[in-house]
Design an enzyme around this catalytic site. Sequence first.
Site, PDB file in Angstrom:
ATOM      1  N   LYS A   1      55.285  47.032  37.593  1.00  0.00           N
ATOM      2  CA  LYS A   1      55.893  47.704  38.742  1.00  0.00           C
ATOM      3  C   LYS A   1      57.408  47.854  38.622  1.00  0.00           C
ATOM      4  O   LYS A   1      58.026  48.536  39.444  1.00  0.00           O
ATOM      5  CB  LYS A   1      55.540  46.944  40.007  1.00  0.00           C
ATOM      6  CG  LYS A   1      54.038  46.911  40.234  1.00  0.00           C
ATOM      7  CD  LYS A   1      53.636  46.015  41.370  1.00  0.00           C
ATOM      8  CE  LYS A   1      52.166  46.175  41.689  1.00  0.00           C
ATOM      9  NZ  LYS A   1      51.288  45.519  40.672  1.00  0.00           N
TER      10      LYS A   1
HETATM   11  C1  LIG Z   1      49.914  46.004  40.900  1.00  0.00           C
HETATM   12  C2  LIG Z   1      49.004  45.542  39.869  1.00  0.00           C
HETATM   13  C3  LIG Z   1      47.751  46.150  39.688  1.00  0.00           C
HETATM   14  C4  LIG Z   1      47.255  47.264  40.577  1.00  0.00           C
HETATM   15  O1  LIG Z   1      47.958  48.468  40.354  1.00  0.00           O
HETATM   16  P1  LIG Z   1      47.674  49.734  41.289  1.00  0.00           P
HETATM   17  O2  LIG Z   1      48.676  50.748  40.866  1.00  0.00           O
HETATM   18  O3  LIG Z   1      47.864  49.250  42.697  1.00  0.00           O
HETATM   19  O4  LIG Z   1      46.272  50.182  41.035  1.00  0.00           O
HETATM   20  C5  LIG Z   1      46.932  45.688  38.679  1.00  0.00           C
HETATM   21  N1  LIG Z   1      47.303  44.668  37.867  1.00  0.00           N
HETATM   22  C6  LIG Z   1      48.507  44.063  38.002  1.00  0.00           C
HETATM   23  C7  LIG Z   1      48.846  42.927  37.081  1.00  0.00           C
HETATM   24  C8  LIG Z   1      49.397  44.475  38.993  1.00  0.00           C
HETATM   25  O5  LIG Z   1      50.593  43.879  39.108  1.00  0.00           O
END
Ligand SMILES: *Cc1c(COP(=O)(O)O)cnc(C)c1O
Length: 302
Positions: free
Chosen positions: A107
């Site tokens: 993210k």
């Molecule tokens: C945020 C996250 C997800 C989910 O991602 P989305 O874009 O909400 O589908 C999956 N795995 C990890 C490790 C994350 O940090």
Amino acid sequence: MEYYSLNHKASKVSFKEAVIRGLAPDRGLYFPSELTALPTSFYENIEAMGNVSIAFEAIKQFVGDDIPEADLKAILADVLSFNFPLVEVEKDVMALELYHGPTLAFKDVGARFMARCLGYFNKDKSTAEPVTVLVATSGDTGGAVASGFYEVEGVDVVILYPSGKVSDIQEKQLTTLGKNITAMEVAGTFDDCQAMVKRAFLDEDFLGKRKLTSANSINVARWLPQMFYYFFAYKRLKSQGKELVFSVPSGNYGNICAGMIAQKLGLPIKHFVTGTNANDIVPNYLKTCAYDLKQSVATIST
Ligand SMILES: *Cc1c(COP(=O)(O)O)cnc(C)c1O
């Protein structure tokens, strides 16, 4: 570029307004009103392009005139200042490592891009109003958002996290920065945190006093930049001349949605596979067309 609300009851807005608002007044998500495929010359030259140039070509139609080219390139150079290694797992299976950013969460790219866009829109302090970013986190999002927004002028960040349900490192990522980052420990679950955020967004009285936006992946500046990953992977694999299938661990389906946008821009992706954990509301919805909300459960996946 204009953005429309997926609830179709709010007027279209520019990129800038979509980023500042987060959610449309009719509670719908903003979505780009058109998608123009990138020219074939882009795909022919991609192997000779750097990550920042690739990202710029991919995102520029979504930003439009709201950020001038030179500023947008500078933002992207700052956002993409780490590596995205593609590592072989076994023959024809690669892992795209998206954990080399400052908080080790994929993210980071979205959070940093959104933070720098908001910071850019707040540069002119004579007209800009301070914005409060309100975010609920089960761990990863809050850390990336806190780090991405740290010391961005004109932006205050308030993070709600469930007590005892984030890891020790994640709690430190949320609570130790200070300055414009405030973390609040909630006696409850992630869903309780999320419900508090939603309530704040619906509180007209509160909204009149404070400009609120969200840094969860409902914000276009958070989820759209994730399309870069798919272009970066393609650049590295193109010479092998094989069909490309992406498998994407999913929660809110923001990342895979960004991949599908990349595909709409002409990136030759043959197929997507998505994996989810026990919180399988979306796959159930796709199977049954019934959107059955249920309480989230903790699993070993972050
Ligand atoms: C945020 C996250 C997800 C989910 O991602 P989305 O874009 O909400 O589908 C999956 N795995 C990890 C490790 C994350 O940090």
